[in-house]
Design an enzyme around this catalytic site. Structure first.
Site, PDB file in Angstrom:
ATOM      1  N   GLU A   1     -25.481  20.462  20.879  1.00 36.44           N
ATOM      2  CA  GLU A   1     -24.251  19.756  20.635  1.00 36.44           C
ATOM      3  C   GLU A   1     -23.091  20.852  20.316  1.00 36.44           C
ATOM      4  O   GLU A   1     -22.054  20.783  20.870  1.00 36.44           O
ATOM      5  CB  GLU A   1     -24.219  18.657  19.855  1.00 36.44           C
ATOM      6  CG  GLU A   1     -25.214  17.364  20.173  1.00 36.44           C
ATOM      7  CD  GLU A   1     -26.574  17.688  19.824  1.00 36.44           C
ATOM      8  OE1 GLU A   1     -27.352  16.550  19.646  1.00 36.44           O
ATOM      9  OE2 GLU A   1     -27.023  18.945  19.203  1.00 36.44           O
TER      10      GLU A   1
ATOM     11  N   LYS B   1     -34.395  15.608  20.899  1.00 42.42           N
ATOM     12  CA  LYS B   1     -33.712  16.805  21.113  1.00 42.42           C
ATOM     13  C   LYS B   1     -34.449  17.300  22.128  1.00 42.42           C
ATOM     14  O   LYS B   1     -34.001  17.706  23.093  1.00 42.42           O
ATOM     15  CB  LYS B   1     -33.590  17.974  19.980  1.00 42.42           C
ATOM     16  CG  LYS B   1     -32.528  17.414  18.799  1.00 42.42           C
ATOM     17  CD  LYS B   1     -32.452  18.463  17.826  1.00 42.42           C
ATOM     18  CE  LYS B   1     -31.286  18.091  16.696  1.00 42.42           C
ATOM     19  NZ  LYS B   1     -31.351  19.493  15.944  1.00 42.42           N
TER      20      LYS B   1
END
Length: 551
Positions: free
Chosen positions: A218, A511
């Protein structure tokens, strides 16, 4: 038991059995009865430390409860584990790391050797570099690529690299450099970046890219968008990056590849967990906002609570008391959540910050030894500033069927005195604690002339527990002490439960799966999907929706 962890199952601890028997008696008693039986309870069950005052008298406990909880802490090795942490032992066992956020705020004259290195010396070396940089930016000496001074600072991070800095900025906004604008980008949703930068001038904007590895998905997605945005407004000259970007990272190679001068890279250490890092270089945006002197006061507040946690007797130790009460409500009363209600608008991001601190730390289902727990760990933390919450969810706390322990946080002095606002604000702190504890009986409702059919609806059973935390005012030192209070409360809970409060493997699975799905979403050809039937179908539907929109 060792300093690293208490041996044996929590349920085998002698104090645990005594607490179970004791709970069977205490659960029958009400706070009304406890206060009626002890006229000095409200003055007696209190504690002071590091500038904070804790009233824990409105908890469903007796003196015996406190003694038994203290015995449980001793049997579970809380003190030994605490000292092991302060010595720099590797108490984060699953990652074989020390846990030394306490070293981030030790005074310059202290020394702490960990794995052959004086970590306090290294910390202050970084703080000195941060301070020098902050003074250059704040004083106008640091100039952007076109020679303009920096007026806007955007911190790009996620998790601990965002929640701590944004909470600290909002909490200490009163002390910030008002002619500068501070923004925070964390979400990989492009809207976050676009809305953050919509009204900013690239010539006057400095980005802080906060990622220890400089590979966080991110953060680096947003960082590259920031780079493109800045260069588009600065003539596309690559050398402009070095004047508008700095890094909080340890990956010099990736930082340099991005175009950031490694002289403007501020590092931190593997023994600093993300959720414990707001007082490390991750706090660079905080220092830019409030200045090095105020940042030093913030660190002093942290350190004052560290010392209190180490030195105060168990009966007067704020973090120990709050941590043990959390165990009491979670494992005996079955409370699943804890509400935190700061009565100061500057602390409106504090509950969100605590969510990561508490739930990422103690949301664990195995002990340090890898054995599955057979008791509850890690309450759900949530909250909203007062008095806003009183007009929404307080109804459930007062008359709902769930027991929700609450922390009320208030200050004697407002930073913005405006007529009688502050007295009215604080009257609600005291009124809510009183109402939750003692409620309103059917007799009291009838005395008000309420029709009999309506009486049950207006009865408040009370007996809802709360803590009240008071301080003089919300300043940098007080904020540091308040954050450290909850850090050490979380530590206490984890030590009693025998879990590792300092890893976060549960964060990683999502993730990893996301990284595998990204190319499947972006593929020009129909990908071969190997997920479950639901995930496969969702991916196909998403791809179809995107293709219809683009065609």
């Amino acid at each position: 038991m060792s300093g690293a962890a208490a041996g044996g199952s929590l349920r085998d601890a002698p104090a645990w059995g005594r607490l179970q028997a004791h709970f069977a008696e205490v659960r029958k008693r009400t706070l009304r009865e406890l206060f009626d039986a002890d006229s000095e309870r409200g003055e007696r069950l209190v504690a002071d430390g590091a500038g904070l005052f804790l009233d824990f008298s409105k908890n469903r406990i007796t003196d015996e409860t406190l003694l038994l909880l203290g015995e449980l802490a001793r049997e579970r090795g809380v003190e030994e584990r605490r000292e092991a942490m302060f010595r720099g032992e590797h108490i984060n066992v699953s990652e074989d790391r020390a846990v030394l956020h306490v070293a981030l705020r030790m005074p310059r004259e202290r020394s702490l050797i960990v794995d052959g290195t004086d970590v306090v010396k290294e910390v202050h070396g970084t703080l000195d570099r941060m301070a020098a940089f902050a003074e250059r930016v704040r004083g106008g000496e640091w100039r952007g690529h076109t020679g303009k001074a920096i007026r806007n600072v955007v911190n790009i991070g996620i998790g601990g690299s965002d929640l701590g800095p944004v909470m600290a900025y909002e909490a200490l906004r009163h002390y910030s450099r008002r002619e500068m604008t501070f923004r925070f980008v964390s979400n990989v949703d492009g809207t976050d970046f676009v809305e953050c930068t919509r009204d900013l001038d690239p010539q006057e904007t400095l980005f802080i890219i906060s990622s220890k590895t400089f590979t966080t998905l991110e953060t680096m997605t947003n960082a590259h968008s920031a780079r493109d945005w800045a260069l588009a407004g600065l003539g596309g000259e690559e050398e402009a990056v070095a004047k508008h970007f700095v890094a909080v990272s340890t990956n010099a190679e990736e930082v340099s590849k991005f175009g950031i001068d490694t002289d403007n890279m501020f590092g931190f250490w593997e023994w600093v967990g993300g959720r414990y890092s707001m007082d490390s270089a991750i706090g660079l945006s905080t220092m830019l906002a409030i200045g090095p002197a105020h940042f030093g006061e913030l660190l002093a507040g942290f350190h004052a609570m560290d010392e209190h946690f180490q030195e105060a007797d168990s009966g007067a130790n704020l973090p120990l008391i709050m941590g043990l009460l959390s165990v009491w409500y979670g494992d005996f009363f079955g409370a699943e959540t804890c509400g935190v209600f700061p009565y100061d608008q500057y602390l409106h991001r504090f509950p969100a910050y605590l969510q990561q601190l508490t739930m990422e730390s103690n949301g664990k289902h195995v002990t340090i030894a890898g054995e599955h727990v057979d008791y509850d760990t890690g309450a759900i933390f949530w909250g909203e500033p007062g008095t806003n919450g009183q007009h929404s969810f307080y109804q459930l706390i007062h008359q709902g069927t769930r027991l929700i322990p609450a922390d009320f946080i208030g200050f004697a002095h407002s930073l913005n005195e405006l007529g009688d606002h502050h007295d009215k604000l604080m009257s609600n702190v005291f009124a809510q604690g009183e109402a939750l504890a003692f409620g309103k009986t059917a007799e009291q409702v009838r005395e008000e002339g309420t029709p009999e059919a309506v009486v049950p609806h207006r009865v408040m059973e009370g007996n809802r527990p709360s803590n009240t935390i008071l301080a003089e005012r919300l300043d940098p030192r007080t904020l540091g002490a308040l954050v450290a209070l909850y850090e050490h409360s979380v530590f206490t809970q984890g030590a009693v439960w025998g879990i590792d409060s300092f890893d976060q493997w549960g964060v990683e699975l999502g993730k990893e799966l996301a990284k595998a799905i990204i190319p499947e979403l972006e593929s020009k050809q129909e990908p071969r999907l190997r997920h479950d039937s639901s995930t496969n179908a969702l991916i196909r539907r998403y791809r179809n929706m995107r293709s219809r929109t683009s065609s």
